[in-house]
Motif scaffolding. Sequence first.
Motif, PDB file in Angstrom:
ATOM      1  N   TYR A 120     -11.473 -49.338   2.366  1.00  0.00           N
ATOM      2  CA  TYR A 120     -11.051 -50.483   1.559  1.00  0.00           C
ATOM      3  C   TYR A 120     -12.056 -50.840   0.461  1.00  0.00           C
ATOM      4  CZ  TYR A 120      -8.633 -54.834   0.433  1.00  0.00           C
ATOM      5  OH  TYR A 120      -7.966 -55.832  -0.207  1.00  0.00           O
ATOM      6  N   MET A 162      -3.713 -58.573  -4.811  1.00  0.00           N
ATOM      7  CA  MET A 162      -3.293 -57.382  -4.086  1.00  0.00           C
ATOM      8  C   MET A 162      -3.084 -57.698  -2.613  1.00  0.00           C
ATOM      9  SD  MET A 162      -5.203 -53.676  -3.622  1.00  0.00           S
ATOM     10  CE  MET A 162      -6.670 -54.417  -2.930  1.00  0.00           C
ATOM     11  N   GLU A 163      -4.039 -58.433  -2.021  1.00  0.00           N
ATOM     12  CA  GLU A 163      -3.905 -58.799  -0.618  1.00  0.00           C
ATOM     13  C   GLU A 163      -2.689 -59.694  -0.403  1.00  0.00           C
ATOM     14  OE1 GLU A 163      -8.560 -58.452   0.808  1.00  0.00           O
ATOM     15  OE2 GLU A 163      -7.764 -60.431   0.329  1.00  0.00           O
ATOM     16  N   TYR A 178       0.490 -54.501  -6.951  1.00  0.00           N
ATOM     17  CA  TYR A 178      -0.686 -53.699  -6.710  1.00  0.00           C
ATOM     18  C   TYR A 178      -0.514 -52.872  -5.447  1.00  0.00           C
ATOM     19  CZ  TYR A 178      -3.200 -56.647 -10.025  1.00  0.00           C
ATOM     20  OH  TYR A 178      -3.625 -57.305 -11.124  1.00  0.00           O
ATOM     21  N   ALA A 179      -0.288 -51.637  -5.595  1.00  0.00           N
ATOM     22  CA  ALA A 179      -0.280 -50.705  -4.467  1.00  0.00           C
ATOM     23  C   ALA A 179      -1.119 -49.526  -4.919  1.00  0.00           C
ATOM     24  CB  ALA A 179       1.129 -50.288  -4.105  1.00  0.00           C
ATOM     25  N   ARG A 181      -1.080 -60.646   9.970  1.00  0.00           N
ATOM     26  CA  ARG A 181      -0.188 -60.059   8.972  1.00  0.00           C
ATOM     27  C   ARG A 181       1.257 -60.481   9.218  1.00  0.00           C
ATOM     28  NH1 ARG A 181       1.108 -54.086   6.765  1.00  0.00           N
ATOM     29  NH2 ARG A 181       1.418 -54.755   4.620  1.00  0.00           N
ATOM     30  N   GLU A 207       0.086 -59.929  -2.276  1.00  0.00           N
ATOM     31  CA  GLU A 207       1.325 -59.190  -2.490  1.00  0.00           C
ATOM     32  C   GLU A 207       1.626 -58.224  -1.347  1.00  0.00           C
ATOM     33  OE1 GLU A 207       1.040 -57.408  -6.360  1.00  0.00           O
ATOM     34  OE2 GLU A 207       1.502 -59.301  -7.359  1.00  0.00           O
ATOM     35  N   ASN A 208       0.602 -57.768  -0.654  1.00  0.00           N
ATOM     36  CA  ASN A 208       0.791 -56.824   0.443  1.00  0.00           C
ATOM     37  C   ASN A 208       0.656 -57.475   1.813  1.00  0.00           C
ATOM     38  OD1 ASN A 208       1.063 -53.965  -0.781  1.00  0.00           O
ATOM     39  ND2 ASN A 208      -0.521 -54.957  -1.995  1.00  0.00           N
ATOM     40  N   LYS A 243       6.187 -64.635   3.366  1.00  0.00           N
ATOM     41  CA  LYS A 243       6.725 -63.976   2.176  1.00  0.00           C
ATOM     42  C   LYS A 243       8.246 -63.860   2.264  1.00  0.00           C
ATOM     43  CE  LYS A 243       4.473 -60.950  -0.276  1.00  0.00           C
ATOM     44  NZ  LYS A 243       4.148 -61.864  -1.341  1.00  0.00           N
ATOM     45  N   LEU A 247      -1.767 -58.987   3.287  1.00  0.00           N
ATOM     46  CA  LEU A 247      -2.995 -58.615   3.994  1.00  0.00           C
ATOM     47  C   LEU A 247      -3.886 -59.840   4.116  1.00  0.00           C
ATOM     48  CD1 LEU A 247      -3.768 -55.287   2.108  1.00  0.00           C
ATOM     49  CD2 LEU A 247      -2.884 -55.524   4.439  1.00  0.00           C
TER      50      LEU A 247
END
Length: 78
Positions: A21, A36-37, A1-2, A58, A39-40, A65, A42
């Motif tokens: 956001y 999404m958060e 998800y980007a 972060r 995977e990124n 990760k 966040l």
Amino acid sequence: YAFIDWKDNMDILDDAPSVYYPIVCAGLSDEQIRVMEEENALPHGWENMAYEDFLIERRKLMAAKIKAAFEILKKAAT
């Protein structure tokens, strides 16, 4: 998800995350937002964090990760 591409990024350049956001997340389920958060890297609630606090949290998520990715590579190599 980007969900933010180059044009979107230019459109929101001067806006605070607390402004853009919710627009990015409009129409997404709580589960989609969570993924999404994740995977990124966040932290949940990042859009309302002080910038320095956001960076600290972060970094922790990004390190986790990276560690998980190395574990996958390590497992594949054995």
